[in-house]
Design a protein around this motif. Structure first.
Motif, PDB file in Angstrom:
ATOM      1  N   GLU A 143      31.856 -27.135  -1.858  1.00 57.07           N
ATOM      2  CA  GLU A 143      31.948 -25.834  -2.529  1.00 57.07           C
ATOM      3  C   GLU A 143      32.355 -26.063  -3.989  1.00 57.07           C
ATOM      4  O   GLU A 143      33.149 -26.949  -4.278  1.00 57.07           O
ATOM      5  CB  GLU A 143      32.971 -24.936  -1.828  1.00 57.07           C
ATOM      6  CG  GLU A 143      32.507 -24.497  -0.452  1.00 57.07           C
ATOM      7  CD  GLU A 143      33.398 -23.411   0.117  1.00 57.07           C
ATOM      8  OE1 GLU A 143      33.297 -22.272  -0.366  1.00 57.07           O
ATOM      9  OE2 GLU A 143      34.199 -23.711   1.025  1.00 57.07           O
ATOM     10  N   GLN A 156      30.061 -31.145  -4.455  1.00 56.52           N
ATOM     11  CA  GLN A 156      29.335 -32.345  -4.022  1.00 56.52           C
ATOM     12  C   GLN A 156      29.613 -32.609  -2.556  1.00 56.52           C
ATOM     13  O   GLN A 156      30.755 -32.610  -2.117  1.00 56.52           O
ATOM     14  CB  GLN A 156      29.802 -33.551  -4.834  1.00 56.52           C
ATOM     15  CG  GLN A 156      29.583 -33.325  -6.307  1.00 56.52           C
ATOM     16  CD  GLN A 156      29.116 -34.583  -6.990  1.00 56.52           C
ATOM     17  OE1 GLN A 156      28.308 -35.337  -6.441  1.00 56.52           O
ATOM     18  NE2 GLN A 156      29.632 -34.806  -8.192  1.00 56.52           N
ATOM     19  N   VAL A 171      29.658 -34.916   0.847  1.00 61.41           N
ATOM     20  CA  VAL A 171      29.704 -36.291   1.344  1.00 61.41           C
ATOM     21  C   VAL A 171      28.695 -36.379   2.483  1.00 61.41           C
ATOM     22  O   VAL A 171      28.739 -35.560   3.405  1.00 61.41           O
ATOM     23  CB  VAL A 171      31.110 -36.648   1.875  1.00 61.41           C
ATOM     24  CG1 VAL A 171      31.122 -38.068   2.428  1.00 61.41           C
ATOM     25  CG2 VAL A 171      32.152 -36.468   0.790  1.00 61.41           C
ATOM     26  N   THR A 231      37.180 -31.268   6.996  1.00 60.06           N
ATOM     27  CA  THR A 231      35.875 -30.666   6.691  1.00 60.06           C
ATOM     28  C   THR A 231      35.691 -29.288   7.322  1.00 60.06           C
ATOM     29  O   THR A 231      34.647 -28.675   7.146  1.00 60.06           O
ATOM     30  CB  THR A 231      34.737 -31.598   7.153  1.00 60.06           C
ATOM     31  OG1 THR A 231      35.014 -32.025   8.490  1.00 60.06           O
ATOM     32  CG2 THR A 231      34.646 -32.824   6.264  1.00 60.06           C
ATOM     33  N   MET A 250      29.687 -15.493   7.582  1.00 62.29           N
ATOM     34  CA  MET A 250      30.684 -15.038   6.609  1.00 62.29           C
ATOM     35  C   MET A 250      31.812 -16.059   6.622  1.00 62.29           C
ATOM     36  O   MET A 250      32.795 -15.914   7.327  1.00 62.29           O
ATOM     37  CB  MET A 250      31.176 -13.635   6.981  1.00 62.29           C
ATOM     38  CG  MET A 250      32.144 -12.985   5.996  1.00 62.29           C
ATOM     39  SD  MET A 250      31.586 -12.902   4.282  1.00 62.29           S
ATOM     40  CE  MET A 250      30.201 -11.772   4.391  1.00 62.29           C
ATOM     41  N   LEU A 299      37.847 -11.482  14.992  1.00 64.67           N
ATOM     42  CA  LEU A 299      38.645 -11.121  13.833  1.00 64.67           C
ATOM     43  C   LEU A 299      37.789 -10.987  12.572  1.00 64.67           C
ATOM     44  O   LEU A 299      37.927 -10.037  11.801  1.00 64.67           O
ATOM     45  CB  LEU A 299      39.663 -12.247  13.639  1.00 64.67           C
ATOM     46  CG  LEU A 299      40.946 -11.982  12.941  1.00 64.67           C
ATOM     47  CD1 LEU A 299      41.697 -10.877  13.641  1.00 64.67           C
ATOM     48  CD2 LEU A 299      41.792 -13.254  12.928  1.00 64.67           C
ATOM     49  N   ASP A 317      40.529 -27.108  11.021  1.00 63.17           N
ATOM     50  CA  ASP A 317      39.533 -26.579  11.951  1.00 63.17           C
ATOM     51  C   ASP A 317      38.637 -27.655  12.565  1.00 63.17           C
ATOM     52  O   ASP A 317      37.940 -27.399  13.534  1.00 63.17           O
ATOM     53  CB  ASP A 317      38.613 -25.576  11.221  1.00 63.17           C
ATOM     54  CG  ASP A 317      39.261 -24.214  11.055  1.00 63.17           C
ATOM     55  OD1 ASP A 317      40.480 -24.105  11.312  1.00 63.17           O
ATOM     56  OD2 ASP A 317      38.548 -23.270  10.656  1.00 63.17           O
ATOM     57  N   ALA A 358      41.385 -23.136  15.553  1.00 59.33           N
ATOM     58  CA  ALA A 358      40.839 -22.938  14.215  1.00 59.33           C
ATOM     59  C   ALA A 358      41.527 -21.768  13.523  1.00 59.33           C
ATOM     60  O   ALA A 358      41.001 -20.663  13.480  1.00 59.33           O
ATOM     61  CB  ALA A 358      39.330 -22.712  14.297  1.00 59.33           C
ATOM     62  N   ALA A 379      45.999 -25.234  10.233  1.00 57.77           N
ATOM     63  CA  ALA A 379      45.403 -26.138   9.244  1.00 57.77           C
ATOM     64  C   ALA A 379      46.472 -26.579   8.241  1.00 57.77           C
ATOM     65  O   ALA A 379      46.505 -27.734   7.814  1.00 57.77           O
ATOM     66  CB  ALA A 379      44.235 -25.455   8.534  1.00 57.77           C
TER      67      ALA A 379
HETATM   68  C1  LIG Z   1      36.488 -14.284   6.890  1.00 58.30           C
HETATM   69  C2  LIG Z   1      37.498 -15.174   7.551  1.00 58.30           C
HETATM   70  C3  LIG Z   1      38.707 -14.648   7.968  1.00 58.30           C
HETATM   71  C4  LIG Z   1      39.673 -15.448   8.556  1.00 58.30           C
HETATM   72  N1  LIG Z   1      40.843 -14.878   8.933  1.00 58.30           N
HETATM   73  C5  LIG Z   1      41.799 -15.640   9.502  1.00 58.30           C
HETATM   74  C6  LIG Z   1      43.041 -15.089   9.877  1.00 58.30           C
HETATM   75  O1  LIG Z   1      43.295 -13.890   9.719  1.00 58.30           O
HETATM   76  N2  LIG Z   1      43.974 -15.896  10.438  1.00 58.30           N
HETATM   77  C7  LIG Z   1      43.750 -17.226  10.628  1.00 58.30           C
HETATM   78  O2  LIG Z   1      44.634 -17.932  11.113  1.00 58.30           O
HETATM   79  N3  LIG Z   1      42.578 -17.798  10.276  1.00 58.30           N
HETATM   80  C8  LIG Z   1      41.601 -17.039   9.727  1.00 58.30           C
HETATM   81  N4  LIG Z   1      40.394 -17.622   9.380  1.00 58.30           N
HETATM   82  C9  LIG Z   1      40.194 -19.058   9.659  1.00 58.30           C
HETATM   83  C10 LIG Z   1      40.752 -19.940   8.529  1.00 58.30           C
HETATM   84  O3  LIG Z   1      40.148 -19.576   7.327  1.00 58.30           O
HETATM   85  C11 LIG Z   1      40.507 -21.405   8.844  1.00 58.30           C
HETATM   86  O4  LIG Z   1      41.225 -21.744  10.002  1.00 58.30           O
HETATM   87  C12 LIG Z   1      40.942 -22.324   7.709  1.00 58.30           C
HETATM   88  O5  LIG Z   1      40.258 -22.047   6.528  1.00 58.30           O
HETATM   89  C13 LIG Z   1      40.722 -23.786   8.091  1.00 58.30           C
HETATM   90  O6  LIG Z   1      40.965 -24.611   7.002  1.00 58.30           O
HETATM   91  P1  LIG Z   1      40.377 -26.071   6.893  1.00 58.30           P
HETATM   92  O7  LIG Z   1      41.029 -26.664   5.703  1.00 58.30           O
HETATM   93  O8  LIG Z   1      40.529 -26.782   8.183  1.00 58.30           O
HETATM   94  O9  LIG Z   1      38.797 -25.928   6.724  1.00 58.30           O
HETATM   95  P2  LIG Z   1      37.862 -24.996   5.838  1.00 58.30           P
HETATM   96  O10 LIG Z   1      38.605 -23.865   5.265  1.00 58.30           O
HETATM   97  O11 LIG Z   1      36.666 -24.709   6.670  1.00 58.30           O
HETATM   98  O12 LIG Z   1      37.445 -25.925   4.631  1.00 58.30           O
HETATM   99  C14 LIG Z   1      36.666 -27.083   4.787  1.00 58.30           C
HETATM  100  C15 LIG Z   1      36.009 -27.419   3.473  1.00 58.30           C
HETATM  101  O13 LIG Z   1      35.363 -28.688   3.556  1.00 58.30           O
HETATM  102  C16 LIG Z   1      34.083 -28.585   2.984  1.00 58.30           C
HETATM  103  N5  LIG Z   1      33.206 -29.620   3.565  1.00 58.30           N
HETATM  104  C17 LIG Z   1      32.790 -29.697   4.848  1.00 58.30           C
HETATM  105  N6  LIG Z   1      31.986 -30.765   5.021  1.00 58.30           N
HETATM  106  C18 LIG Z   1      31.903 -31.370   3.826  1.00 58.30           C
HETATM  107  C19 LIG Z   1      31.212 -32.517   3.351  1.00 58.30           C
HETATM  108  N7  LIG Z   1      30.462 -33.256   4.163  1.00 58.30           N
HETATM  109  N8  LIG Z   1      31.335 -32.868   2.049  1.00 58.30           N
HETATM  110  C20 LIG Z   1      32.100 -32.122   1.211  1.00 58.30           C
HETATM  111  N9  LIG Z   1      32.778 -31.014   1.601  1.00 58.30           N
HETATM  112  C21 LIG Z   1      32.680 -30.656   2.886  1.00 58.30           C
HETATM  113  C22 LIG Z   1      33.652 -27.188   3.326  1.00 58.30           C
HETATM  114  O14 LIG Z   1      32.601 -26.737   2.507  1.00 58.30           O
HETATM  115  C23 LIG Z   1      34.946 -26.415   3.068  1.00 58.30           C
HETATM  116  O15 LIG Z   1      35.086 -26.089   1.724  1.00 58.30           O
HETATM  117  C24 LIG Z   1      39.412 -16.829   8.778  1.00 58.30           C
HETATM  118  C25 LIG Z   1      38.187 -17.361   8.373  1.00 58.30           C
HETATM  119  C26 LIG Z   1      37.237 -16.566   7.775  1.00 58.30           C
HETATM  120  C27 LIG Z   1      35.929 -17.169   7.342  1.00 58.30           C
END
Ligand SMILES: Cc1cc2nc3c(=O)[nH]c(=O)nc-3n(C[C@H](O)[C@H](O)[C@H](O)COP(=O)(O)OP(=O)(O)OC[C@H]3O[C@@H](n4cnc5c(N)ncnc54)[C@H](O)[C@@H]3O)c2cc1C
Ligand code: SF4
Lengths: 417, 162
Positions: free
Chosen positions: A34, A76, A78, A105, A125, A153, A275, A291, A296
């Motif tokens: 992103e 970019q 990976v 990721t 979304m 949710l 996640d 998730a 996280a």
């Molecule tokens: C609309 C919405 C509402 C939500 N509401 C809630 C809530 O109320 N309560 C709650 O607990 N959780 C909620 N969540 C869930 C919460 O957002 C996630 O649990 C959290 O963002 C997880 O974080 P993360 O760091 O594990 O991964 P992510 O936030 O998914 O981030 C992973 C990042 O890695 C990047 N990536 C993946 N693969 C690659 C690659 N190969 N190379 C480079 N970059 C890569 C992705 O593009 C992304 O930017 C919601 C999610 C959404 C979408």
């Protein structure tokens, strides 16, 4: 020491901060596909609603990366990692090297593969880009017919955002209730009434069968044959972890990347958090991908500390959920539906208020609240730490009962309905 | 500074709830109070739940937009209402029920120690609420919170496994 973090979100950013707390000199690189600085994914629907601008939902203040001396490689992807040679390959050809690697990721929306799913106008979304694009579509075409697919949710947040913009939405839910992972039938019923009052059409117990249109989406078909006109379908039917890199590197993968309490994967020097990771859940008593944002953050912190040389187990994670719909709050933790041998205690059940506790012997194993949700964190703690909570069974109901009587007494001053 | 809560002295009168909400809302409105008294009538045990201004505050850690910050003067964790986006992550994470949610404003709220002179302490006649100052009490406080919990559980006739 060279640290490489793939994923610039809840888990990745928290991990980078934790590393920096301990290792002031090591090189930290964060990569994300992103293009933006880290933002709070959970608030993208606020952007969709027009209630927040992207700069309001940043996870960290501008200048964060410089302050923590983090090299951010944004926009970019990976495409592959080579654990033996300690290298990661970017789509555009560059190679990054590492001593310690964190896979943060995250997950991607699960889009059902029904006929017509290649049409334009069907979107998940999950990213800020998704929210901005949908917002633009709706602004460009007022009155655009929209369906929201899924009853979780994210669907509810999307629906509330659409209503907030003065639009209308039809919600298509496969389960017989909304929020089936999070609430029981009665609690969901309270939310559904609120949604119906707000003018949302909800189709319960009926899944999507096909999308229809020529290049562009024009309608969706449901299992029961009904056709609903729709130019835009926002699909929120759960997510699946982004496992490709881990699988390509031969890591032990189940539903998510399997990690121990130190967030270590099956390969030394490689960690996973958020996640994408599958850790032990004390409530389910098995490995589980929880998730959720707080999870996280906790896992990211533990991963960072361990990558930097400490030995710190992650807080036990368990599912805790809090939602609201047009001012009505609901929350749950642990088991929302009792299993054989559990006992369920519904303490209050009247319009807009609902409090249910689920016990297994002297332990609390689940709770569902609609109304004032502030005790949910306490229940989470009792459940995750396995504290005896037998006493709640006897007295909590009375507390809530007293509390409402008290509210009636002070009613002349009490503005709350 | 933090609020030391002693459930042994609490009589469950709920004046703290009333005055806290009155200060915040100019109305007696317990759901808008930063302190909430759990009542176990059979045991005549009352536990006022409120923020303990933890050293390592889970609520601040999980907040996705860093809206919860320490006040440099009082050391209270405060929620910046302009930054808060109402996700309730902090509410769901606090083991003491120290953060509540205001559905009318769509914002979380919590005890800010009234800027250093808490209203609830002033109205608590039995002295169950006390303002404790100084960082040296931090460890004592930690012990106190767990001890209270354990003690209460034992009082309820529950075997503790800790
Ligand atoms: C609309 C919405 C509402 C939500 N509401 C809630 C809530 O109320 N309560 C709650 O607990 N959780 C909620 N969540 C869930 C919460 O957002 C996630 O649990 C959290 O963002 C997880 O974080 P993360 O760091 O594990 O991964 P992510 O936030 O998914 O981030 C992973 C990042 O890695 C990047 N990536 C993946 N693969 C690659 C690659 N190969 N190379 C480079 N970059 C890569 C992705 O593009 C992304 O930017 C919601 C999610 C959404 C979408
Ligand atoms: S409700 Fe507000 S203060 Fe609490 S975590 Fe969410 S944004 Fe932060």
């Amino acid at each position: 020491m060279r640290y490489l973090i793939i994923g610039n979100s809840a888990a990745g950013v928290t991990a980078a901060e934790a590393i920096r707390k301990i290792d002031t000199k090591g090189e930290i690189t964060i990569v994300s596909d992103e293009p933006y600085p880290a933002y709070s994914r959970i608030f993208i629907t606020n952007v969709l609603a027009g209630k927040a601008r992207p700069e309001n939902i940043l996870m960290r203040p501008p200048g964060f990366y410089e302050e923590f001396q983090i090299k951010a490689v944004l926009g970019q992807k990976v495409v592959q990692i080579d654990p033996a040679n300690h290298e990661a390959y970017l789509e555009k050809g560059a190679v990054l090297t590492f001593d310690r690697l964190l896979l943060a990721t995250g997950a991607s929306p699960q889009l059902p593969s029904v006929p017509g799913s290649g049409l334009r106008g069907i979107t998940g979304m999950r990213t800020l880009a998704d929210a901005l694009e949908v917002a633009k579509r709706i602004e460009d075409t007022p009155g655009l017919p929209v369906v929201v697919v899924g009853g979780g949710l994210v669907s509810l947040k999307v629906t509330e955002a659409l209503i907030g913009r003065g639009g209308e939405a039809t919600l298509i839910v496969k389960s017989p209730q909304v929020l089936s992972q999070m609430l029981d039938e009665r609690a969901a019923g309270i939310i559904q009434r609120r949604m119906a009052d707000a003018g949302v059409t909800i189709r319960l117990g009926c899944d999507l069968r096909a999308y229809e249109g020529e290049g562009e989406l024009e309608a969706v078909y449901l299992e029961d044959g009904q056709e609903i006109a729709a130019r835009l379908a926002i699909v929120a039917k759960g997510v699946r972890p982004n496992l490709e890199l881990a699988q390509g590197a031969g890591l032990h993968v189940n539903q998510g990347i399997v990690v121990n309490p130190y967030q270590e994967t099956s390969r030394e020097g490689i960690y996973a958090a958020g996640d994408v990771a599958e850790a032990y859940d004390p409530v389910r008593q098995q490995g589980s991908v929880n998730a959720m944002w707080p999870n996280a953050v906790f896992q990211g912190e533990a991963a960072g500390l361990n990558m930097a040389g400490q030995r710190v187990a992650c807080r036990p994670g368990t599912r805790v959920n809090a939602a609201s719909f047009l001012g009505l709050q609901a929350a749950s933790v642990g088991r929302v539906r009792p299993l054989d041998g559990d006992e369920e205690e519904v303490v209050v059940n009247r319009e807009g208020y609902y409090h249910k506790l689920v016990f297994r012997e002297e332990f609390l194993v689940g709770a569902v609240i609609v109304g004032d949700i502030r005790s949910i964190g306490h229940y989470r703690w009792l459940i995750a730490e396995q504290k005896p909570a037998h006493f709640l069974r006897r007295e909590l109901g009375r507390k809530i009962y007293n509390f409402s009587a008290y509210r009636l007494q002070v009613a002349p001053w009490c503005r709350e309905a | 500074m933090y609020l030391d809560v002693n459930p042994e002295l609490c009589t469950g009168c709920s004046l703290c709830e009333a005055f806290c909400s009155f200060r915040r809302e100019k109305a007696i409105w317990p759901t808008k109070s930063c302190i909430s008294v759990l009542k176990y009538e059979r045991e005549a045990l009352y536990i006022p739940f409120t923020c303990q201004q933890c050293e390592k505050a889970i609520c601040a850690e999980v907040c996705p937009v860093q809206a919860i910050k320490r006040n440099a003067h009082t050391r209270a964790w405060e929620i910046d209402a302009n930054k808060c986006m109402g996700c309730k992550m902090c509410v769901a994470s606090c083991p003491l029920g120290g953060v509540a949610f205001d559905p009318h404003r769509g914002r979380a709220f919590k005890c800010d120690l009234c800027g250093g002179d808490p209203e609830c302490v002033k109205v608590c006649a039995p002295g169950a609420l006390k303002l404790v100052k100084g960082p040296e009490v931090v460890l004592a406080k930690r012990r106190r919170v767990t001890q209270n919990m354990l003690h209460l559980l034992q009082n309820w006739g529950v075997e503790t496994h800790v």
